[in-house]
Write a protein that holds these residues in place. Structure first.
Motif, PDB file in Angstrom:
ATOM      1  N   ARG A  77      -3.639 -13.245 -12.874  1.00  0.00           N
ATOM      2  CA  ARG A  77      -2.143 -12.707 -12.646  1.00  0.00           C
ATOM      3  C   ARG A  77      -1.593 -12.542 -14.255  1.00  0.00           C
ATOM      4  O   ARG A  77      -2.020 -13.296 -15.065  1.00  0.00           O
ATOM      5  N   PRO A  78      -0.509 -11.992 -14.404  1.00  0.00           N
ATOM      6  CA  PRO A  78       0.196 -11.572 -15.754  1.00  0.00           C
ATOM      7  C   PRO A  78       0.728 -12.827 -16.310  1.00  0.00           C
ATOM      8  O   PRO A  78       0.804 -13.073 -17.591  1.00  0.00           O
ATOM      9  N   ASP A  79       1.053 -13.835 -15.605  1.00  0.00           N
ATOM     10  CA  ASP A  79       1.617 -15.042 -15.920  1.00  0.00           C
ATOM     11  C   ASP A  79       0.807 -16.271 -16.189  1.00  0.00           C
ATOM     12  O   ASP A  79       1.050 -17.306 -16.495  1.00  0.00           O
ATOM     13  N   MET A  80      -0.659 -15.978 -16.195  1.00  0.00           N
ATOM     14  CA  MET A  80      -1.790 -17.215 -16.320  1.00  0.00           C
ATOM     15  C   MET A  80      -1.661 -17.471 -17.771  1.00  0.00           C
ATOM     16  O   MET A  80      -1.360 -16.774 -18.621  1.00  0.00           O
ATOM     17  N   PRO A  81      -2.389 -18.600 -17.996  1.00  0.00           N
ATOM     18  CA  PRO A  81      -2.453 -18.881 -19.629  1.00  0.00           C
ATOM     19  C   PRO A  81      -3.245 -17.873 -20.428  1.00  0.00           C
ATOM     20  O   PRO A  81      -4.465 -17.313 -19.733  1.00  0.00           O
ATOM     21  N   PHE A  82      -3.007 -17.427 -21.566  1.00  0.00           N
ATOM     22  CA  PHE A  82      -3.698 -16.485 -22.483  1.00  0.00           C
ATOM     23  C   PHE A  82      -3.954 -17.178 -23.627  1.00  0.00           C
ATOM     24  O   PHE A  82      -3.114 -18.033 -24.190  1.00  0.00           O
ATOM     25  N   LEU A  83      -4.859 -17.087 -24.443  1.00  0.00           N
ATOM     26  CA  LEU A  83      -5.021 -17.088 -25.811  1.00  0.00           C
ATOM     27  C   LEU A  83      -4.684 -16.016 -26.667  1.00  0.00           C
ATOM     28  O   LEU A  83      -5.121 -15.089 -26.597  1.00  0.00           O
ATOM     29  N   ASN A  84      -3.919 -16.311 -27.574  1.00  0.00           N
ATOM     30  CA  ASN A  84      -3.225 -15.406 -28.650  1.00  0.00           C
ATOM     31  C   ASN A  84      -2.731 -14.234 -28.129  1.00  0.00           C
ATOM     32  O   ASN A  84      -2.020 -14.287 -27.055  1.00  0.00           O
ATOM     33  N   ASN A  85      -3.447 -12.946 -28.361  1.00  0.00           N
ATOM     34  CA  ASN A  85      -2.399 -11.788 -27.757  1.00  0.00           C
ATOM     35  C   ASN A  85      -3.249 -10.859 -26.753  1.00  0.00           C
ATOM     36  O   ASN A  85      -3.225  -9.901 -26.824  1.00  0.00           O
ATOM     37  N   ARG A  86      -4.107 -11.632 -25.962  1.00  0.00           N
ATOM     38  CA  ARG A  86      -4.893 -11.146 -24.616  1.00  0.00           C
ATOM     39  C   ARG A  86      -3.700 -10.792 -23.804  1.00  0.00           C
ATOM     40  O   ARG A  86      -2.735 -11.174 -23.527  1.00  0.00           O
ATOM     41  N   ILE A  87      -4.260  -9.912 -23.075  1.00  0.00           N
ATOM     42  CA  ILE A  87      -3.655  -9.179 -21.827  1.00  0.00           C
ATOM     43  C   ILE A  87      -4.287  -9.120 -20.592  1.00  0.00           C
ATOM     44  O   ILE A  87      -5.525  -9.368 -20.715  1.00  0.00           O
ATOM     45  N   TYR A  88      -3.529  -8.789 -19.303  1.00  0.00           N
ATOM     46  CA  TYR A  88      -4.108  -8.730 -18.182  1.00  0.00           C
ATOM     47  C   TYR A  88      -2.998  -7.941 -17.594  1.00  0.00           C
ATOM     48  O   TYR A  88      -1.905  -8.392 -17.009  1.00  0.00           O
ATOM     49  N   ASN A  89      -3.571  -6.796 -17.034  1.00  0.00           N
ATOM     50  CA  ASN A  89      -2.544  -5.770 -16.090  1.00  0.00           C
ATOM     51  C   ASN A  89      -3.179  -5.250 -15.301  1.00  0.00           C
ATOM     52  O   ASN A  89      -4.374  -4.749 -15.235  1.00  0.00           O
ATOM     53  N   LEU A  90      -2.488  -5.360 -13.849  1.00  0.00           N
ATOM     54  CA  LEU A  90      -3.166  -4.956 -12.607  1.00  0.00           C
ATOM     55  C   LEU A  90      -2.353  -4.002 -11.862  1.00  0.00           C
ATOM     56  O   LEU A  90      -1.011  -4.200 -11.919  1.00  0.00           O
ATOM     57  N   THR A  91      -2.893  -2.936 -11.545  1.00  0.00           N
ATOM     58  CA  THR A  91      -1.862  -1.787 -10.926  1.00  0.00           C
ATOM     59  C   THR A  91      -2.768  -1.275  -9.458  1.00  0.00           C
ATOM     60  O   THR A  91      -3.922  -1.290  -9.501  1.00  0.00           O
ATOM     61  N   THR A  92      -1.686  -1.418  -8.559  1.00  0.00           N
ATOM     62  CA  THR A  92      -2.403  -1.031  -7.080  1.00  0.00           C
ATOM     63  C   THR A  92      -2.294   0.323  -6.981  1.00  0.00           C
ATOM     64  O   THR A  92      -1.165   0.979  -7.536  1.00  0.00           O
ATOM     65  N   LYS A  93      -3.025   0.941  -6.282  1.00  0.00           N
ATOM     66  CA  LYS A  93      -2.901   2.617  -6.125  1.00  0.00           C
ATOM     67  C   LYS A  93      -3.301   2.776  -4.559  1.00  0.00           C
ATOM     68  O   LYS A  93      -4.304   2.322  -4.236  1.00  0.00           O
ATOM     69  N   ARG A  94      -2.571   3.765  -4.114  1.00  0.00           N
ATOM     70  CA  ARG A  94      -2.874   4.308  -2.819  1.00  0.00           C
ATOM     71  C   ARG A  94      -4.037   5.333  -3.107  1.00  0.00           C
ATOM     72  O   ARG A  94      -3.859   6.342  -3.535  1.00  0.00           O
ATOM     73  N   THR A  95      -5.103   5.171  -2.255  1.00  0.00           N
ATOM     74  CA  THR A  95      -6.144   6.145  -2.523  1.00  0.00           C
ATOM     75  C   THR A  95      -6.399   7.016  -1.192  1.00  0.00           C
ATOM     76  O   THR A  95      -7.045   8.072  -1.381  1.00  0.00           O
ATOM     77  N   ALA A  96      -5.767   6.668  -0.227  1.00  0.00           N
ATOM     78  CA  ALA A  96      -5.944   7.658   0.965  1.00  0.00           C
ATOM     79  C   ALA A  96      -4.622   6.919   2.025  1.00  0.00           C
ATOM     80  O   ALA A  96      -4.265   6.097   1.762  1.00  0.00           O
ATOM     81  N   ALA A  97      -4.221   8.116   2.541  1.00  0.00           N
ATOM     82  CA  ALA A  97      -3.103   7.973   3.768  1.00  0.00           C
ATOM     83  C   ALA A  97      -3.395   8.662   4.893  1.00  0.00           C
ATOM     84  O   ALA A  97      -3.156   9.685   4.900  1.00  0.00           O
ATOM     85  N   ASN A  98      -3.443   8.118   6.244  1.00  0.00           N
ATOM     86  CA  ASN A  98      -3.553   8.960   7.368  1.00  0.00           C
ATOM     87  C   ASN A  98      -4.349  10.073   7.416  1.00  0.00           C
ATOM     88  O   ASN A  98      -4.038  11.194   7.665  1.00  0.00           O
ATOM     89  N   GLN A  99      -5.657   9.684   7.050  1.00  0.00           N
ATOM     90  CA  GLN A  99      -6.601  10.534   6.934  1.00  0.00           C
ATOM     91  C   GLN A  99      -7.489  10.523   8.340  1.00  0.00           C
ATOM     92  O   GLN A  99      -7.746   9.571   8.654  1.00  0.00           O
ATOM     93  N   GLY A 100      -7.717  11.874   8.603  1.00  0.00           N
ATOM     94  CA  GLY A 100      -8.667  11.986   9.739  1.00  0.00           C
ATOM     95  C   GLY A 100      -7.946  11.515  11.159  1.00  0.00           C
ATOM     96  O   GLY A 100      -6.721  11.284  11.187  1.00  0.00           O
ATOM     97  N   SER A 101      -8.761  11.594  12.203  1.00  0.00           N
ATOM     98  CA  SER A 101      -8.128  11.506  13.648  1.00  0.00           C
ATOM     99  C   SER A 101      -7.854   9.874  13.614  1.00  0.00           C
ATOM    100  O   SER A 101      -6.877   9.704  14.746  1.00  0.00           O
ATOM    101  N   ASN A 102      -8.491   9.198  12.907  1.00  0.00           N
ATOM    102  CA  ASN A 102      -8.436   7.761  13.107  1.00  0.00           C
ATOM    103  C   ASN A 102      -7.066   7.333  12.051  1.00  0.00           C
ATOM    104  O   ASN A 102      -6.740   6.031  11.903  1.00  0.00           O
ATOM    105  N   ARG A 103      -6.321   8.305  11.471  1.00  0.00           N
ATOM    106  CA  ARG A 103      -5.561   7.644  10.594  1.00  0.00           C
ATOM    107  C   ARG A 103      -5.663   6.890   9.431  1.00  0.00           C
ATOM    108  O   ARG A 103      -4.727   5.745   9.213  1.00  0.00           O
ATOM    109  N   ARG A 104      -6.843   6.842   8.883  1.00  0.00           N
ATOM    110  CA  ARG A 104      -7.352   5.834   7.825  1.00  0.00           C
ATOM    111  C   ARG A 104      -6.525   5.843   6.692  1.00  0.00           C
ATOM    112  O   ARG A 104      -6.209   6.811   6.198  1.00  0.00           O
ATOM    113  N   GLY A 105      -6.305   4.774   6.028  1.00  0.00           N
ATOM    114  CA  GLY A 105      -5.614   4.630   4.900  1.00  0.00           C
ATOM    115  C   GLY A 105      -6.405   3.775   3.847  1.00  0.00           C
ATOM    116  O   GLY A 105      -7.242   2.919   4.435  1.00  0.00           O
ATOM    117  N   GLY A 106      -6.090   3.724   2.771  1.00  0.00           N
ATOM    118  CA  GLY A 106      -6.727   2.638   1.872  1.00  0.00           C
ATOM    119  C   GLY A 106      -5.800   2.546   0.481  1.00  0.00           C
ATOM    120  O   GLY A 106      -5.147   3.005  -0.081  1.00  0.00           O
TER     121      GLY A 106
END
Length: 210
Positions: A77-106
């Motif tokens: 996570r972004p607030d864990m220990p880091f050495l020097n100027n290293r970074i960690y960024n995580l972005t979630t993204k919607r890849t699918a929503a209400n697709q097909g007859s079973n309304r699958r999302g992801g």
């Protein structure tokens, strides 16, 4: 995703005098003739991981009494220990929503950042060098490519199940934690083992608390 880090230390073979200096120590590495090839041969990529075998697994499992799991790793996570100027960024993204007859999302994740020296890490043999050579005196120029290393991948470590041993250096020296830059020598580890009644056996994981 989480990773664990373990510190390998020498066995507690002898006791040093109780007055242990906290001064920085220097170390001169063995010559190439002394350290190469390794005891497991010139093509070995596993190092002390070769001590892991069915005997060490059974020995470790025989110690389990409660089945309690103690997490030693930092969540990524972004607030864990880091050495020097290293970074960690995580972005979630919607890849699918209400697709097909079973309304699958992801949902998926995109990670941008450094994977070394952040949080909890497991160093492979390609991480550190003496001059221009890594473990088993392999020249880094011979195994380094733009997309990674052709040898000493972390997958070569294999599954690690063995007995864990804690060497609490800070407590042995009467401290809550050790100061930045404090050097822990093999002699100090031997002293702490003797003081705390800790026995390190071949194939053990050793956790050194600083």
């Amino acid at each position: 995703m989480k990773r664990r880090a373990f510190v390998l230390a020498s066995a507690c073979a002898w006791v040093i005098h109780a007055s242990v200096s906290a001064a920085q120590t220097s170390w001169t590495p063995p010559t190439e003739a002394q350290r190469c090839p390794s005891k497991w041969g010139p093509n070995d990529e596993k190092g002390s991981g070769n001590h892991m075998n069915p005997v060490t697994v059974l020995r470790a499992l025989s110690l389990v009494k409660k089945g309690e799991v103690i997490e030693l790793a930092w969540p990524l996570r972004p607030d864990m220990p880091f050495l020097n100027n290293r970074i960690y960024n995580l972005t979630t993204k919607r890849t699918a929503a209400n697709q097909g007859s079973n309304r699958r999302g992801g949902n998926e994740e995109m990670v941008v950042g450094d994977i070394g020296q952040i949080g909890t890490q497991f160093d492979g043999f390609s991480h550190q060098m003496i001059d221009d050579k890594v473990y088993n005196c392999r020249k880094v120029d011979d195994i380094a490519t733009r997309n990674g290393f052709t040898a000493f991948g972390i997958e070569k470590v294999g599954t690690l199940i063995t007995r864990g041993v804690l060497i609490d250096v800070a407590r042995a020296l009467g401290k809550k934690w050790l100061a930045d830059g404090f050097a822990i020598s093999a002699e100090l580890l031997d002293y702490v083992c003797a003081k705390q009644g800790v026995e390190v056996r071949k194939g053990d994981f050793v956790l050194v608390r600083t």
